[in-house]
Design a protein around this motif. Structure first.
Motif, PDB file in Angstrom:
ATOM      1  N   PRO A  43       0.810  -1.232   0.000  1.00 41.75           N
ATOM      2  CA  PRO A  43       0.000   0.000   0.000  1.00 41.75           C
ATOM      3  C   PRO A  43       0.839   1.276   0.000  1.00 41.75           C
ATOM      4  O   PRO A  43       0.421   2.276  -0.588  1.00 41.75           O
ATOM      5  N   VAL A  44       2.004   1.269   0.617  1.00 45.89           N
ATOM      6  CA  VAL A  44       2.835   2.481   0.622  1.00 45.89           C
ATOM      7  C   VAL A  44       3.398   2.740  -0.777  1.00 45.89           C
ATOM      8  O   VAL A  44       3.444   3.884  -1.252  1.00 45.89           O
ATOM      9  N   ALA A  45       3.797   1.680  -1.468  1.00 50.41           N
ATOM     10  CA  ALA A  45       4.289   1.841  -2.844  1.00 50.41           C
ATOM     11  C   ALA A  45       3.168   2.384  -3.730  1.00 50.41           C
ATOM     12  O   ALA A  45       3.382   3.287  -4.545  1.00 50.41           O
ATOM     13  N   GLN A  46       1.966   1.859  -3.562  1.00 56.45           N
ATOM     14  CA  GLN A  46       0.840   2.327  -4.371  1.00 56.45           C
ATOM     15  C   GLN A  46       0.514   3.783  -4.053  1.00 56.45           C
ATOM     16  O   GLN A  46       0.257   4.588  -4.963  1.00 56.45           O
ATOM     17  N   ALA A  47       0.551   4.136  -2.765  1.00 59.56           N
ATOM     18  CA  ALA A  47       0.265   5.524  -2.375  1.00 59.56           C
ATOM     19  C   ALA A  47       1.332   6.465  -2.928  1.00 59.56           C
ATOM     20  O   ALA A  47       1.028   7.585  -3.370  1.00 59.56           O
ATOM     21  N   LEU A  48       2.577   6.016  -2.935  1.00 56.75           N
ATOM     22  CA  LEU A  48       3.650   6.855  -3.485  1.00 56.75           C
ATOM     23  C   LEU A  48       3.460   7.054  -4.989  1.00 56.75           C
ATOM     24  O   LEU A  48       3.637   8.163  -5.503  1.00 56.75           O
ATOM     25  N   LEU A  49       3.104   5.972  -5.700  1.00 56.32           N
ATOM     26  CA  LEU A  49       2.858   6.098  -7.143  1.00 56.32           C
ATOM     27  C   LEU A  49       1.710   7.075  -7.406  1.00 56.32           C
ATOM     28  O   LEU A  49       1.787   7.896  -8.320  1.00 56.32           O
ATOM     29  N   ASP A  50       0.669   7.021  -6.576  1.00 59.71           N
ATOM     30  CA  ASP A  50      -0.446   7.970  -6.716  1.00 59.71           C
ATOM     31  C   ASP A  50       0.029   9.395  -6.475  1.00 59.71           C
ATOM     32  O   ASP A  50      -0.299  10.309  -7.242  1.00 59.71           O
ATOM     33  N   ALA A  51       0.808   9.590  -5.408  1.00 63.55           N
ATOM     34  CA  ALA A  51       1.258  10.944  -5.055  1.00 63.55           C
ATOM     35  C   ALA A  51       2.204  11.502  -6.106  1.00 63.55           C
ATOM     36  O   ALA A  51       2.180  12.697  -6.401  1.00 63.55           O
ATOM     37  N   ALA A  52       3.051  10.631  -6.670  1.00 59.50           N
ATOM     38  CA  ALA A  52       4.023  11.097  -7.658  1.00 59.50           C
ATOM     39  C   ALA A  52       3.348  11.352  -9.000  1.00 59.50           C
ATOM     40  O   ALA A  52       3.728  12.268  -9.730  1.00 59.50           O
ATOM     41  N   GLY A  53       2.366  10.522  -9.340  1.00 59.63           N
ATOM     42  CA  GLY A  53       1.660  10.698 -10.608  1.00 59.63           C
ATOM     43  C   GLY A  53       2.463  10.300 -11.826  1.00 59.63           C
ATOM     44  O   GLY A  53       2.088  10.624 -12.961  1.00 59.63           O
ATOM     45  N   VAL A  54       3.581   9.627 -11.618  1.00 58.78           N
ATOM     46  CA  VAL A  54       4.426   9.157 -12.730  1.00 58.78           C
ATOM     47  C   VAL A  54       4.880   7.731 -12.402  1.00 58.78           C
ATOM     48  O   VAL A  54       4.886   7.337 -11.231  1.00 58.78           O
ATOM     49  N   PRO A  55       5.254   6.942 -13.439  1.00 59.93           N
ATOM     50  CA  PRO A  55       5.844   5.629 -13.145  1.00 59.93           C
ATOM     51  C   PRO A  55       7.190   5.811 -12.448  1.00 59.93           C
ATOM     52  O   PRO A  55       7.888   6.800 -12.693  1.00 59.93           O
ATOM     53  N   ILE A  56       7.531   4.889 -11.571  1.00 56.53           N
ATOM     54  CA  ILE A  56       8.756   5.024 -10.766  1.00 56.53           C
ATOM     55  C   ILE A  56       9.693   3.863 -11.073  1.00 56.53           C
ATOM     56  O   ILE A  56       9.350   2.693 -10.860  1.00 56.53           O
ATOM     57  N   SER A  57      10.874   4.191 -11.604  1.00 56.44           N
ATOM     58  CA  SER A  57      11.858   3.131 -11.808  1.00 56.44           C
ATOM     59  C   SER A  57      12.609   2.946 -10.498  1.00 56.44           C
ATOM     60  O   SER A  57      13.005   3.922  -9.846  1.00 56.44           O
ATOM     61  N   ALA A  58      12.753   1.687 -10.099  1.00 53.46           N
ATOM     62  CA  ALA A  58      13.368   1.417  -8.805  1.00 53.46           C
ATOM     63  C   ALA A  58      14.025   0.048  -8.777  1.00 53.46           C
ATOM     64  O   ALA A  58      13.355  -0.972  -8.880  1.00 53.46           O
ATOM     65  N   PRO A  59      15.340   0.043  -8.617  1.00 46.09           N
ATOM     66  CA  PRO A  59      16.025  -1.200  -8.279  1.00 46.09           C
ATOM     67  C   PRO A  59      15.942  -1.386  -6.764  1.00 46.09           C
ATOM     68  O   PRO A  59      15.426  -0.521  -6.054  1.00 46.09           O
ATOM     69  N   SER A  60      16.422  -2.509  -6.280  1.00 41.82           N
ATOM     70  CA  SER A  60      16.502  -2.688  -4.829  1.00 41.82           C
ATOM     71  C   SER A  60      17.398  -1.593  -4.239  1.00 41.82           C
ATOM     72  O   SER A  60      18.381  -1.179  -4.857  1.00 41.82           O
ATOM     73  N   ALA A  61      17.050  -1.110  -3.039  1.00 40.62           N
ATOM     74  CA  ALA A  61      17.696   0.068  -2.454  1.00 40.62           C
ATOM     75  C   ALA A  61      18.958  -0.299  -1.668  1.00 40.62           C
ATOM     76  O   ALA A  61      19.081  -0.018  -0.476  1.00 40.62           O
ATOM     77  N   ASN A  62      19.876  -0.946  -2.370  1.00 42.16           N
ATOM     78  CA  ASN A  62      21.155  -1.343  -1.749  1.00 42.16           C
ATOM     79  C   ASN A  62      22.265  -0.983  -2.722  1.00 42.16           C
ATOM     80  O   ASN A  62      22.016  -0.778  -3.911  1.00 42.16           O
ATOM     81  N   ARG A  63      23.517  -0.919  -2.217  1.00 42.11           N
ATOM     82  CA  ARG A  63      24.656  -0.799  -3.124  1.00 42.11           C
ATOM     83  C   ARG A  63      24.696  -2.043  -4.005  1.00 42.11           C
ATOM     84  O   ARG A  63      24.314  -3.130  -3.570  1.00 42.11           O
ATOM     85  N   SER A  64      25.157  -1.907  -5.244  1.00 44.82           N
ATOM     86  CA  SER A  64      25.260  -3.045  -6.154  1.00 44.82           C
ATOM     87  C   SER A  64      26.009  -4.180  -5.481  1.00 44.82           C
ATOM     88  O   SER A  64      27.013  -3.938  -4.805  1.00 44.82           O
ATOM     89  N   GLU A  65      25.533  -5.410  -5.657  1.00 45.54           N
ATOM     90  CA  GLU A  65      26.188  -6.624  -5.175  1.00 45.54           C
ATOM     91  C   GLU A  65      26.021  -6.884  -3.683  1.00 45.54           C
ATOM     92  O   GLU A  65      26.572  -7.849  -3.177  1.00 45.54           O
ATOM     93  N   SER A  66      25.285  -6.039  -2.965  1.00 44.41           N
ATOM     94  CA  SER A  66      25.049  -6.411  -1.563  1.00 44.41           C
ATOM     95  C   SER A  66      23.604  -6.891  -1.384  1.00 44.41           C
ATOM     96  O   SER A  66      22.831  -6.914  -2.334  1.00 44.41           O
ATOM     97  N   ILE A  67      23.267  -7.293  -0.158  1.00 43.02           N
ATOM     98  CA  ILE A  67      21.958  -7.914   0.087  1.00 43.02           C
ATOM     99  C   ILE A  67      20.857  -6.861  -0.032  1.00 43.02           C
ATOM    100  O   ILE A  67      20.988  -5.756   0.494  1.00 43.02           O
ATOM    101  N   SER A  68      19.768  -7.220  -0.670  1.00 39.72           N
ATOM    102  CA  SER A  68      18.652  -6.284  -0.789  1.00 39.72           C
ATOM    103  C   SER A  68      18.055  -5.990   0.589  1.00 39.72           C
ATOM    104  O   SER A  68      18.031  -6.848   1.463  1.00 39.72           O
TER     105      SER A  68
END
Ligand code: TXA
Ligand code: MG
Length: 323
Positions: A120-145
């Motif tokens: 629900p938070v991701a959906q609410a953020l997409l609604d608030a932003a009003g645009v598609p959101i590109s998002a990889p996992s929020a970690n440095r490359s090669e570490s645990i998500s």
């Protein structure tokens, strides 16, 4: 970077950051993502910089609905059936891209990976932003998500603008990535939506590939060492025999019950794949942070329900050729 409560004010602020070209880390049901406006090449470039991600590794675009997906990608009949069955949820579809998506998102390729998250938070953020959101996992490359806001903060520090805290992720490992531009469709990254579930919906078998070779050619993010803790990881079948006499310098992650008291640090997970996956990364983060010399992980059962977990464990244990 600050952790913000995902209440109405926090989500409105985060939506404003996305619209003005900044980064927001946010929860999805799989793992936390590091998001930017997918239609803004400069904003997306900040994601690659923050993660230290190679420009050759394309990003997943998160959308609010199937209709929103059709604005950025060509949605075939097969894709529609899978969307009806699995969205919102942890299935990412690789589709031919429309021109609205800048090349940086797709690493210059003709396809774009799209999913509608169920959090629900991701959906609410997409609604608030009003645009598609590109998002990889929020970690440095090669570490645990990350599966908690605290993991994002520990891993990325000041590199993201704002972290929306939505509590622990419930699926716990990254989405299944399915290429539907080929016939039959092909799994590029296994996840908790399984080939059998997909075949059930389509009425025919899809290509799931071998776990080691899967997607290496077509999904550039699938490097052998990915999702890896800093601590060396070893996988073992007979875990309690192996852990016999191990000191508290060793962490053990297992799903079968210990045969006796142990001196090592023991993390017990569920013996079913759904609950195991939900806790896996959280446990790896904890074991990694415990400062032990080695993490011993019990090999998980054979069979498809465990295959996405097996894939992540294999990658966590893989030794980088660069090391
Ligand atoms: O669960 C998830 O999928 C999470 C949450 C945040 O949604 N995201 C995630 O993103 O895991 P990332 O960037 O860590 O992994 C995306 C995967 C990579 O293996 C990438 O190579 C693949 O999807 N991918 C992205 N676009 C692709 C494309 N056009 N063709 C083939 N593979 C693609
Ligand atoms: Mg990732």
């Amino acid at each position: 970077m600050v952790i913000s409560t995902a209440d109405a004010a926090g989500i409105a602020e985060a939506g404003g950051i996305i619209r003005s070209g900044g980064l927001v880390a946010f929860p999805t049901e799989t793992v936390y993502g590091l998001g930017a406006n997918a239609l803004d090449a400069d904003a997306v470039a900040k994601i690659f910089a923050a993660k230290g991600r190679p420009a050759t590794n394309p990003l997943i675009v998160h959308v609010r609905s199937a209709d929103a997906a059709a604005e950025i990608a060509r949605v075939s009949d097969i894709a529609k059936r899978l969307i009806d069955a699995f969205w919102p949820g942890p299935l990412t579809l690789v589709l031919p891209k429309e021109s609205a998506i800048p090349d940086i998102v797709t690493a210059g390729g003709p396809t774009v990976a799209v999913r509608q998250p169920s959090h629900p938070v991701a959906q609410a953020l997409l609604d608030a932003a009003g645009v598609p959101i590109s998002a990889p996992s929020a970690n440095r490359s090669e570490s645990i998500s990350p599966t908690r806001a605290e993991h994002v903060l520990a891993g990325l520090g000041d590199a993201a603008g704002l972290i929306l805290d939505g509590g622990p992720c419930t699926v716990g490992i990254e989405s299944t990535v399915l290429d539907v531009t080929v016939d039959p469709p092909r799994i590029l990254r296994p996840g908790m939506v399984t080939p059998a579930q997909i075949a059930d919906v389509l009425g025919y078998e899809i290509v799931s590939g071998s776990e080691r070779s899967m997607g290496v050619a077509r999904s550039p993010g699938q490097m052998p060492r990915h999702y890896a803790p800093r601590t060396p990881v070893r996988i073992h079948g007979d875990i309690w025999a192996e852990a016999d006499g191990a000191s508290n310098r060793i962490a053990v992650i297992a799903y079968s019950r210990p045969t006796a008291r142990r001196a090592c640090r023991v993390y017990l997970l569920a013996d079913n794949p759904t609950e195991y996956a939900a806790k896996l990364y959280d446990t790896l983060h904890a074991a990694d942070a415990a400062g032990v010399d080695e993490i011993l992980i019990e090999a998980v059962p054979d069979g498809e329900p465990w295959s996405a977990i097996r894939d992540r464990l294999t990658r966590a244990a893989a030794v980088s050729p660069a090391l």
